[in-house]
Design an enzyme around this catalytic site. Sequence first.
Site, mmCIF file in Angstrom:
data_model
loop_
_atom_site.group_PDB
_atom_site.id
_atom_site.type_symbol
_atom_site.label_atom_id
_atom_site.label_comp_id
_atom_site.label_asym_id
_atom_site.label_seq_id
_atom_site.Cartn_x
_atom_site.Cartn_y
_atom_site.Cartn_z
ATOM 1 N N PRO A 33 0.844 -1.202 0.000
ATOM 2 C CA PRO A 33 0.000 0.000 0.000
ATOM 3 C C PRO A 33 0.870 1.240 0.000
ATOM 4 C CG PRO A 33 0.108 -0.948 2.204
ATOM 5 C CD PRO A 33 0.835 -1.895 1.304
ATOM 6 N N MET A 34 0.565 2.188 -0.890
ATOM 7 C CA MET A 34 1.302 3.449 -0.943
ATOM 8 C C MET A 34 0.316 4.585 -1.137
ATOM 9 S SD MET A 34 4.664 2.460 -3.220
ATOM 10 C CE MET A 34 3.784 1.399 -4.380
ATOM 11 N N SER A 35 0.310 5.506 -0.179
ATOM 12 C CA SER A 35 -0.621 6.624 -0.224
ATOM 13 C C SER A 35 -0.387 7.469 -1.466
ATOM 14 C CB SER A 35 -0.454 7.489 1.033
ATOM 15 O OG SER A 35 -1.331 8.584 0.999
ATOM 16 N N GLN A 90 -6.720 -1.353 3.064
ATOM 17 C CA GLN A 90 -6.025 -0.912 4.273
ATOM 18 C C GLN A 90 -6.697 0.308 4.890
ATOM 19 O OE1 GLN A 90 -2.099 1.213 4.567
ATOM 20 N NE2 GLN A 90 -1.398 -0.776 5.305
ATOM 21 N N CYS A 120 2.391 3.637 9.311
ATOM 22 C CA CYS A 120 2.581 4.908 8.613
ATOM 23 C C CYS A 120 3.272 5.910 9.538
ATOM 24 C CB CYS A 120 1.255 5.477 8.140
ATOM 25 S SG CYS A 120 1.429 7.075 7.311
ATOM 26 N N LYS A 159 0.047 -4.275 9.324
ATOM 27 C CA LYS A 159 1.344 -3.873 8.777
ATOM 28 C C LYS A 159 2.003 -2.988 9.825
ATOM 29 C CE LYS A 159 3.630 -2.204 4.587
ATOM 30 N NZ LYS A 159 4.509 -1.128 5.063
ATOM 31 N N GLY A 221 10.917 -3.486 2.779
ATOM 32 C CA GLY A 221 11.963 -2.507 3.026
ATOM 33 C C GLY A 221 13.220 -2.748 2.215
ATOM 34 N N ASP A 222 13.579 -1.782 1.366
ATOM 35 C CA ASP A 222 14.818 -1.807 0.585
ATOM 36 C C ASP A 222 14.838 -2.870 -0.503
ATOM 37 O OD1 ASP A 222 15.692 0.204 2.252
ATOM 38 O OD2 ASP A 222 16.809 -1.142 3.562
ATOM 39 N N GLY A 244 7.166 -2.005 -2.595
ATOM 40 C CA GLY A 244 6.537 -0.689 -2.654
ATOM 41 C C GLY A 244 7.270 0.225 -3.596
#
Length: 351
Positions: A33-35, A90, A120, A159, A221-222, A244
């Site tokens: 999920p990315m805002s 989400q 977040c 998450k 992450g990364d 992401g």
Amino acid sequence: MTAPATDAHGSATLPDGFDVRGVRITPNVVLAPMSGITDSAFRSIVKELNPGAVGLVVTEFVSIEALARHNLRTHQMLRYRPAERPLSMQLFGAEPARMVEAALIAQELGADILDVNCGCPVPKVVRKGGGAELMRRPGILQEILRSLGRALTIPYTVKIRAGWDDQSRNAVEIARMAEGEGAAMIAVHARTRVALYTGEADWTLTARVKEAVRVPVIGSGDVVSAAQAVERLRTTAVDGIMIGRGSLGHPWIFREIAALKAGRPVPPVHPLERFAAIDALMERLAAELPPRAAFGRGRGLACRMLKTVRGGAALRESLTRAPTLADMRALLQRAAESYADGGFESVALAS
């Protein structure tokens, strides 16, 4: 750290899927999920560019307050196409009753999975008690999760981050509590809230979370390349990988992961394929969002996706000067035609 599974010859084997309480996620690679990014237009394009290579997509986060008040724009953020399934919706917020009310709306709208945002780091979210702030308020989070378990018929997940800061890295404790209250999956972005997106994600902590619970654990992450994703799956015990930022400029990363996992050559992405994908995304954004929002999202994603294209810098500069989405699409069409003829740079700056 738990050792990865091995085959009969002692070689590390890669998991290919997992279950979220009856919802099968195959393959085990998830669009995060990315805002402001993972709306239906972006999610559906990612699925189409990576056939069979994305196991789960997650919506951009939605406020429980706005959803429970039946805000039209918020409801529209949860639109989806059937081809996106399985789909996780989400939510973020900190009030248990409101969370249940909003979660029931998401369930009614057709969510396969409900995800609670406990990670977040954005100030406007944590100031209201949501996102990563919930990791500093485990009692409230526990009440939220217990209430969801009583109310929902679909599975719910969480998450989380590593913790609030280096002095309170409580991801393992939060994961155990979440599992105890019925969470069906834990996704871990192993940075603290204070770290935001700086430094490196601590995958040893993600592995410790996996050791502490029995439900699937997804690492995040990364991971910005297919090779990194496969390496994480080979060297940790996580059940899956969440992608992401690595998908923003290169949404084909999922099919590349699938190829590497299967031992196949990684399929190249031709620049003309990039132009076609950007145009399809812009067309979808124009159909689903208000003009100003479609324009901003389209330009931002187009500029990211053009970074690796010959002459892309000049074209990105031209896109920033285009006054409308239609003008951007026309510019991209001319650039694609020019690229096919070998004269891309000279046309990119044309207005």
